[in-house]
Write a protein that holds these residues in place. Structure first.
Motif, PDB file in Angstrom:
ATOM      1  N   PRO A  42      46.923  43.400  38.603  1.00  0.00           N
ATOM      2  CA  PRO A  42      46.801  43.377  37.361  1.00  0.00           C
ATOM      3  C   PRO A  42      47.135  41.868  36.875  1.00  0.00           C
ATOM      4  O   PRO A  42      47.107  41.521  35.640  1.00  0.00           O
ATOM      5  CB  PRO A  42      48.070  44.107  36.851  1.00  0.00           C
ATOM      6  N   ASN A  43      47.068  41.058  37.702  1.00  0.00           N
ATOM      7  CA  ASN A  43      47.530  39.597  37.099  1.00  0.00           C
ATOM      8  C   ASN A  43      46.507  38.735  37.168  1.00  0.00           C
ATOM      9  O   ASN A  43      46.528  37.278  37.086  1.00  0.00           O
ATOM     10  CB  ASN A  43      48.820  38.896  37.984  1.00  0.00           C
ATOM     11  N   HIS A  44      45.082  39.241  37.538  1.00  0.00           N
ATOM     12  CA  HIS A  44      43.946  38.265  37.363  1.00  0.00           C
ATOM     13  C   HIS A  44      42.652  39.079  37.111  1.00  0.00           C
ATOM     14  O   HIS A  44      42.785  40.379  37.256  1.00  0.00           O
ATOM     15  CB  HIS A  44      43.738  37.308  38.463  1.00  0.00           C
ATOM     16  N   VAL A  45      41.696  38.322  36.687  1.00  0.00           N
ATOM     17  CA  VAL A  45      40.484  39.308  36.486  1.00  0.00           C
ATOM     18  C   VAL A  45      40.072  39.871  37.723  1.00  0.00           C
ATOM     19  O   VAL A  45      40.021  39.260  38.766  1.00  0.00           O
ATOM     20  CB  VAL A  45      39.179  38.411  35.778  1.00  0.00           C
ATOM     21  N   PRO A  46      39.526  41.104  37.622  1.00  0.00           N
ATOM     22  CA  PRO A  46      38.787  41.473  38.855  1.00  0.00           C
ATOM     23  C   PRO A  46      37.752  40.738  39.616  1.00  0.00           C
ATOM     24  O   PRO A  46      36.792  40.349  38.811  1.00  0.00           O
ATOM     25  CB  PRO A  46      38.301  42.938  38.503  1.00  0.00           C
ATOM     26  N   ASN A  47      37.888  40.329  40.982  1.00  0.00           N
ATOM     27  CA  ASN A  47      36.960  39.290  41.447  1.00  0.00           C
ATOM     28  C   ASN A  47      36.868  40.152  42.892  1.00  0.00           C
ATOM     29  O   ASN A  47      37.315  40.811  43.373  1.00  0.00           O
ATOM     30  CB  ASN A  47      37.586  38.001  41.588  1.00  0.00           C
ATOM     31  N   GLU A  48      36.369  39.330  43.914  1.00  0.00           N
ATOM     32  CA  GLU A  48      36.122  39.476  45.265  1.00  0.00           C
ATOM     33  C   GLU A  48      37.352  39.611  46.258  1.00  0.00           C
ATOM     34  O   GLU A  48      37.303  40.632  46.956  1.00  0.00           O
ATOM     35  CB  GLU A  48      35.235  38.637  46.155  1.00  0.00           C
TER      36      GLU A  48
END
Length: 144
Positions: free
Chosen positions: A82-88
Motif C-alpha cells: 500500500p505504500n507505492h504504485v503497483p509495479n513489478e
C-alpha cells in the motif's frame, strides 16, 4: 421552534464531510467477489488458526489478496504493497502471519493490517487495504 430545527438541520449538514484524505493514493479500490471453498486442497491451510493463503486469481483485487484464519473468523487484505504504485515488485509475499513487500522490505500484520516497521521520517504511510471476508459453511466470500 422553527428556528431550532433549522439550526439542528444546518449543524447536521455542515458536520457531514466527504473528506477522502484517508484514502490510499496508490491503490484503486476495485470491485470484486470471490468464493473460497475451504474443502479444496488449495485452501486447506485456512482450516487452522493463524494460517494465511495468497489468492492469486484474475479479478481479485489489484494484485490478489491475502486471507488469514484469525480463529474467530477470516480477514482479507490486498496483496499489493500500500505504500507505492503497483509495479513489478509490489506484490507482497506471506512470511508466517505477516506480509512482506519485496520493494522496500516493509512488513504488515495479516491479523490487523498495520505496518509493523513504519519509518519515523515524517512521511505518511498506509496500512493494508482491507477486504470483506464472510464465512458461510465451508465457503469464505472475499469482496470489496
Amino acid at each position: 421552534m422553527k428556528h431550532f430545527w433549522t439550526i439542528v438541520f444546518m449543524a447536521i449538514i455542515l458536520s457531514c464531510s466527504s473528506d477522502t484524505s484517508n484514502r490510499n493514493p496508490y491503490l484503486q479500490e476495485v470491485r470484486f467477489r470471490f468464493e473460497i471453498n475451504l474443502n479444496l486442497p488449495l485452501y486447506n491451510e485456512l482450516q487452522f488458526t493463524g494460517n494465511a493463503v495468497f489468492v492469486d486469481n484474475n479479478g481479485v483485487g489489484t494484485r490478489g489478496a491475502f486471507v488469514i484464519n484469525t480463529g474467530s473468523g477470516f480477514m482479507a487484505w490486498e496483496a499489493s504493497c500500500p505504500n507505492h504504485v503497483p509495479n513489478e515488485c509490489s506484490t507482497m509475499t506471506i512470511d508466517g502471519q505477516n506480509a512482506v513487500c519485496s520493494c522496500e522490505g516493509y512488513t504488515y500484520s495479516l491479523f490487523t493490517g498495520q505496518q509493523l516497521d513504519r519509518p519515523n521520517d515524517g512521511n505518511r504511510y498506509h496500512d493494508l487495504l482491507f477486504y470483506s471476508a464472510v464465512q458461510g459453511g465451508n465457503t469464505v466470500v472475499i469482496s470489496n
